[in-house]
Design a protein around this motif. Sequence first.
Motif, PDB file in Angstrom:
ATOM      1  N   HIS A 234       0.800  -1.218   0.000  1.00 46.86           N
ATOM      2  CA  HIS A 234       0.000   0.000   0.000  1.00 46.86           C
ATOM      3  C   HIS A 234       0.836   1.273   0.000  1.00 46.86           C
ATOM      4  O   HIS A 234       0.324   2.357  -0.297  1.00 46.86           O
ATOM      5  N   SER A 235       2.098   1.171   0.342  1.00 49.83           N
ATOM      6  CA  SER A 235       2.955   2.358   0.374  1.00 49.83           C
ATOM      7  C   SER A 235       3.641   2.621  -0.964  1.00 49.83           C
ATOM      8  O   SER A 235       4.337   3.615  -1.117  1.00 49.83           O
ATOM      9  N   SER A 236       3.427   1.742  -1.928  1.00 51.09           N
ATOM     10  CA  SER A 236       4.057   1.886  -3.239  1.00 51.09           C
ATOM     11  C   SER A 236       3.087   2.549  -4.211  1.00 51.09           C
ATOM     12  O   SER A 236       2.044   1.969  -4.532  1.00 51.09           O
ATOM     13  N   PRO A 237       3.377   3.744  -4.700  1.00 49.78           N
ATOM     14  CA  PRO A 237       2.467   4.445  -5.616  1.00 49.78           C
ATOM     15  C   PRO A 237       2.182   3.608  -6.870  1.00 49.78           C
ATOM     16  O   PRO A 237       3.102   3.088  -7.502  1.00 49.78           O
ATOM     17  N   GLY A 238       0.902   3.485  -7.204  1.00 47.98           N
ATOM     18  CA  GLY A 238       0.537   2.770  -8.417  1.00 47.98           C
ATOM     19  C   GLY A 238       0.524   1.268  -8.292  1.00 47.98           C
ATOM     20  O   GLY A 238       0.335   0.565  -9.294  1.00 47.98           O
ATOM     21  N   ALA A 239       0.693   0.725  -7.072  1.00 52.96           N
ATOM     22  CA  ALA A 239       0.764  -0.731  -6.910  1.00 52.96           C
ATOM     23  C   ALA A 239      -0.538  -1.399  -7.352  1.00 52.96           C
ATOM     24  O   ALA A 239      -0.526  -2.434  -8.033  1.00 52.96           O
ATOM     25  N   LEU A 240      -1.681  -0.833  -6.963  1.00 52.08           N
ATOM     26  CA  LEU A 240      -2.953  -1.422  -7.357  1.00 52.08           C
ATOM     27  C   LEU A 240      -3.182  -1.280  -8.861  1.00 52.08           C
ATOM     28  O   LEU A 240      -3.650  -2.221  -9.514  1.00 52.08           O
ATOM     29  N   ALA A 241      -2.821  -0.127  -9.416  1.00 50.36           N
ATOM     30  CA  ALA A 241      -2.971   0.084 -10.858  1.00 50.36           C
ATOM     31  C   ALA A 241      -2.135  -0.924 -11.643  1.00 50.36           C
ATOM     32  O   ALA A 241      -2.575  -1.458 -12.667  1.00 50.36           O
ATOM     33  N   ASP A 242      -0.919  -1.196 -11.166  1.00 48.30           N
ATOM     34  CA  ASP A 242      -0.053  -2.171 -11.838  1.00 48.30           C
ATOM     35  C   ASP A 242      -0.688  -3.563 -11.819  1.00 48.30           C
ATOM     36  O   ASP A 242      -0.617  -4.304 -12.810  1.00 48.30           O
ATOM     37  N   ALA A 243      -1.324  -3.904 -10.694  1.00 44.65           N
ATOM     38  CA  ALA A 243      -1.967  -5.219 -10.582  1.00 44.65           C
ATOM     39  C   ALA A 243      -3.148  -5.327 -11.535  1.00 44.65           C
ATOM     40  O   ALA A 243      -3.322  -6.339 -12.229  1.00 44.65           O
ATOM     41  N   LEU A 244      -3.966  -4.280 -11.591  1.00 46.51           N
ATOM     42  CA  LEU A 244      -5.148  -4.329 -12.449  1.00 46.51           C
ATOM     43  C   LEU A 244      -4.774  -4.331 -13.934  1.00 46.51           C
ATOM     44  O   LEU A 244      -5.488  -4.916 -14.758  1.00 46.51           O
ATOM     45  N   LEU A 245      -3.664  -3.709 -14.264  1.00 43.60           N
ATOM     46  CA  LEU A 245      -3.220  -3.684 -15.660  1.00 43.60           C
ATOM     47  C   LEU A 245      -2.906  -5.086 -16.168  1.00 43.60           C
ATOM     48  O   LEU A 245      -3.066  -5.373 -17.360  1.00 43.60           O
ATOM     49  N   VAL A 246      -2.501  -5.982 -15.285  1.00 40.11           N
ATOM     50  CA  VAL A 246      -2.180  -7.353 -15.687  1.00 40.11           C
ATOM     51  C   VAL A 246      -3.409  -8.039 -16.292  1.00 40.11           C
ATOM     52  O   VAL A 246      -3.306  -8.789 -17.273  1.00 40.11           O
ATOM     53  N   PHE A 247      -4.573  -7.769 -15.717  1.00 41.48           N
ATOM     54  CA  PHE A 247      -5.803  -8.391 -16.220  1.00 41.48           C
ATOM     55  C   PHE A 247      -6.097  -7.923 -17.647  1.00 41.48           C
ATOM     56  O   PHE A 247      -6.475  -8.722 -18.511  1.00 41.48           O
ATOM     57  N   LYS A 248      -5.912  -6.640 -17.907  1.00 35.79           N
ATOM     58  CA  LYS A 248      -6.132  -6.125 -19.249  1.00 35.79           C
ATOM     59  C   LYS A 248      -5.139  -6.739 -20.230  1.00 35.79           C
ATOM     60  O   LYS A 248      -5.510  -7.115 -21.347  1.00 35.79           O
TER      61      LYS A 248
END
Length: 312
Positions: A234-248
Amino acid sequence: MQRLRVAFLGPAASFSHQAALECFGRSAELTPCPTFADIFSAVQQNDADYAAIPFENSTNGSVVQTLDLLADRDRVYSDIEICGEYYLTVHHCLLARKGTAPSASGSYDFINKLYTHPQAWGQCEKFLSEHFKGVEKQDVSSTSKAAEIAARDETGQSAAIASSFAAEYHGADILEANIEDKDDNTTRFLIVRNIRSEQTASSYPPSLANAGSAEKNEQSPAKRKTLVSFTVNHSSPGALADALLVFKTHGQNLTSINTRPSRSKPWHYVFFVECSETTSSPNDETVGQLLEDLGKVTESCRNLGTWDEQIS
């Protein structure tokens, strides 16, 4: 061949019982479990081959008890996977002890306490706000339990929100039917299994799919759904966005995202992403490749199951 053992959220005559019965038929051995955790334990310990467990409602959203068990924070349900889904149209009724309601229709002044499962309150808000403002509302473990309590109340001053199935089973009177806010009120159940059970060694039996889906599947291959859980830094900027990009990247359409506290530390979450293929030609390696790439950008990840989508 041995009878399939199927667990559901009890007691008998709950909506979960109805879903399990419609899914597996009367030839299956249907076993009520008092809590969500008991259902998962029954499957994990191989006391049940399958279970039908409520996952979300079209009116009231996700069932957090199921999400918490799927999070499996203590790693106690490693042999459980999702293998199917079932959609049950949910019609709620107002029930009371047989013969105790006044003859005047539409008057509920004699009721001073209501019982039902927490999910049902949010599905019947219009009816409740019109007829039961200020009346005590008591949460119970299932709608069937609510019907049982009301049916046994000798004072006749309590009522329950439950199904007509529960009214018949417990011998209660239906004071009013179809009190849900939406005519299309639907609960989606996940079908889970023990992957080590000999009874579930093959894929989820196609005969258990609902009839409408069976007709659809004859015309075209069913799309596949997958539910994945993961945690990120949670302290890493964009961590969730990076994870969701994998699905795309792997051609997966995100159909829902849920979160539950990880309980490892405050404000840290487990994310649940449900996705479906955007192609009608499923690739058996897609999910494996997705999980491999997701593992590179998350702290942990797990495939909770892949199954045939039952509605488009």
